[in-house]
Enzyme design. Structure first.
Site, mmCIF file in Angstrom:
data_model
loop_
_atom_site.group_PDB
_atom_site.id
_atom_site.type_symbol
_atom_site.label_atom_id
_atom_site.label_comp_id
_atom_site.label_asym_id
_atom_site.label_seq_id
_atom_site.Cartn_x
_atom_site.Cartn_y
_atom_site.Cartn_z
ATOM 1 N N GLY A 271 0.828 -1.193 0.000
ATOM 2 C CA GLY A 271 0.000 0.000 0.000
ATOM 3 C C GLY A 271 0.865 1.245 0.000
ATOM 4 N N VAL A 272 0.204 2.398 0.012
ATOM 5 C CA VAL A 272 0.922 3.665 -0.061
ATOM 6 C C VAL A 272 0.885 4.350 1.295
ATOM 7 C CG1 VAL A 272 -1.112 4.985 -0.776
ATOM 8 C CG2 VAL A 272 1.172 5.792 -1.417
ATOM 9 N N ASN A 274 3.237 6.285 4.799
ATOM 10 C CA ASN A 274 4.445 6.293 5.609
ATOM 11 C C ASN A 274 4.788 4.914 6.162
ATOM 12 O OD1 ASN A 274 4.807 9.135 5.321
ATOM 13 N ND2 ASN A 274 3.189 9.461 6.831
ATOM 14 N N GLU A 297 0.189 -1.454 -7.012
ATOM 15 C CA GLU A 297 -0.501 -0.297 -7.594
ATOM 16 C C GLU A 297 0.439 0.910 -7.660
ATOM 17 O OE1 GLU A 297 -5.061 -0.737 -5.932
ATOM 18 O OE2 GLU A 297 -3.551 0.252 -4.696
ATOM 19 N N ILE A 367 -6.947 0.913 9.628
ATOM 20 C CA ILE A 367 -7.290 1.928 10.635
ATOM 21 C C ILE A 367 -7.455 1.256 11.990
ATOM 22 C CG2 ILE A 367 -9.093 3.523 11.398
ATOM 23 C CD1 ILE A 367 -9.544 4.243 8.467
ATOM 24 N N GLY A 391 -7.374 -0.577 -3.501
ATOM 25 C CA GLY A 391 -7.108 -1.902 -4.062
ATOM 26 C C GLY A 391 -6.764 -2.940 -3.025
#
Length: 508
Positions: A271-272, A274, A297, A367, A391
């Site tokens: 994932g994207v 930090n 992705e 989260i 995604g």
């Protein structure tokens, strides 16, 4: 032949009209549905959308309605979601967003938003599930007279938008070199019942063409720009994100040692953000993790750094979501990346068939997680949308190994991200195999709900909340899934009452 550069733009009108951004925006009508290229702020048009926002404001000031449906590959930048939301110009939005202005309008009910797995978007558009598309607005690095569109720093769902839209507006952005031709692999599956297999058997395989092919007659005009992607840099690793990264790397190294992962390793999806950057950094630094490839992705700064060091051999993604300095360094060294970097449509990067075939290790961020491994990726307190599922579901459900990461606490320690029951569920316990916080790793494979509950409490929960969660577990004994409805959301209720999850009183 390619379109001329802006200095010779008048001759381009013989093939495609050259438009200003306001002229292009004037072609769009109230009620139209628009498909924007890009994936994250990378590759997203920036001029026409801002002109469209100004037009919407003028129409509203004159007492006229003006809103459009906005469909994108994923999130965008301030020039699309930010500007259009501030102008109250969006009637509905899908499938993913990250803009604070738009988020506020969604959570207040002013803008309709429906979430969607990103791999599903292009086919749902082709199937007609989202209605008629009037316009595709596409950022390109080059376009030829016979209708070859070479994209910029992302692909997203641009091929499908170009296919289904009545007309196409191209933003020809000279910030991105025409030499990007060859960095994209444009492939769309045939729709059922005639679909065949997707011919991707390794991250470096190509299945299509380096450009989008369209009927030149569909191109309504070209807007010349020279605008950078609106991407932001990432924060420096913190002790918490660094420890999460080390925990992931150590776990995967242990899986290698015991033979649960092939000695050559497996492609990674990340994932994207930090935490993802910290995880990739730790994987790159770990001496027992061999060289590997990415099939993902978002290609972010840490991926490029590891490519330069030789740790990542090949990276396939949807977008180059990198900081401006990193993108500039790539563009200065295109020959070095040409054989090692590939951008695909999200329908292919996220496709379950390919994810399973390649045996991806997926690493995504939560989260909150509950005691049974269910994951909330999208909502705060089950009510307010943050971004969207993106995604993560495409990869998690189909990965060889699915990992979720998150810090064990949030808001300065007032919130435990490990809760009895997630307030919104995006990924069920049936898809989540590994949960990692800075406290440790919970391997949920082959564990029943009771075993999962105790493992997550002891391995992943913060020590400040373990006693509370142990008490919940004691009160919930019995049944296949030890759950107590009267207490399942007690920690969330405590947060709403006091601003902290600490000191919860269980219903005994």
């Amino acid at each position: 032949m390619p379109l001329p550069c802006p200095t010779s733009a008048p001759s381009a009108s013989a093939q495609f009209p050259v438009l200003t951004a306001p002229e292009a925006a004037a072609l769009i009508q109230h009620g139209d549905t628009l498909g924007f290229s890009g994936f994250t702020p990378a590759g997203t048009p920036k001029a026409v959308s801002r002109a469209l926002a100004l037009r919407a404001q003028a129409e509203h000031a004159a007492g006229n309605p003006f809103q459009v449906g906005v469909v994108t590959g994923a999130s965008t930048g301030p020039s699309v979601d930010g500007a259009l939301a501030a102008a109250n110009a969006i009637s509905f939005r899908t499938p993913y967003q990250s803009d604070p202005n738009l988020r506020q309008r969604i959570n207040s009910g002013e803008t309709h938003f429906f979430d969607m797995h990103l791999s599903m978007l292009p086919q749902n558009v082709r199937y007609g599930f989202l209605g008629k598309f009037s316009w595709a607005i596409i950022e390109a690095s080059d376009v030829t007279a016979d209708g070859q569109i070479v994209l910029t720093s992302a692909v997203g769902a641009a091929p499908t938008f170009c296919r289904v839209a009545d007309r196409i507006i191209i933003e020809l952005n000279r910030h991105h070199p025409a030499a990007l031709r060859g960095f994209h692999d444009i492939y769309e599956p045939v729709d059922p019942p005639h679909r065949s297999f997707i011919p991707v058997f390794s991250p470096s395989d190509r299945a299509g063409t380096p450009y989008i092919r369209v009927d030149p007659k569909k191109i309504a005009g070209v807007v010349f720009t020279d605008l950078p992607d609106e991407t932001a840099g990432f924060e420096d690793p913190t002790p918490v994100t660094t420890q999460i990264g080390q925990n992931v790397a150590n776990f995967l190294a242990s899986e290698l040692r015991r033979g649960a992962i092939p000695p050559s390793f497996l492609p990674l999806q990340s994932g994207v953000g930090n935490i993802a950057n910290a995880v990739l950094g730790s994987l790159g630094a770990h001496p027992d993790i061999p060289k590997f490839s990415m099939y993902t992705e978002v290609i972010q700064d840490s991926v490029i750094e590891l490519m330069r060091s030789g740790k990542i051999e090949f990276a396939s993604g949807v977008s180059l979501t990198v900081s401006p300095t990193v993108l500039a360094s790539i563009y200065k060294d295109l020959p070095a990346f040409r054989s090692r970097l590939l951008l695909r449509p999200q329908e292919i990067s996220n496709h379950p068939e390919v994810v399973r075939r390649l045996g991806l290790i997926s690493i995504n961020t939560a989260i909150e997680a509950d005691l049974f491994g269910n994951i909330n990726s999208t909502h705060i307190l089950g009510r307010n949308l943050v971004n969207g599922i993106g995604g993560s579901g495409d990869f998690t459900r189909n990965a060889f190994l699915s990992i979720f990461t998150c810090p064990s606490t949030a808001k300065g320690g007032k919130i435990s991200t490990i809760v009895p029951l997630v307030s919104h569920m995006d990924h069920s316990e049936h898809s989540v195999q590994i949960l990692v916080t800075e406290q440790g790793v919970a391997d949920l494979r082959g564990k029943d709900p009771c075993e999962r509950m105790h493992l997550i409490i002891e391995k992943c929960a913060h020590p400040d909340f373990r006693d509370e969660l142990r008490r919940y577990a004691k009160l919930s004994e019995g049944g296949h899934t030890p759950q107590t409805l009267a207490n399942a959301f007690a920690m969330h209720q405590q947060l709403l009452r006091t601003g902290s999850m600490r000191g919860v009183t269980w219903n005994e």
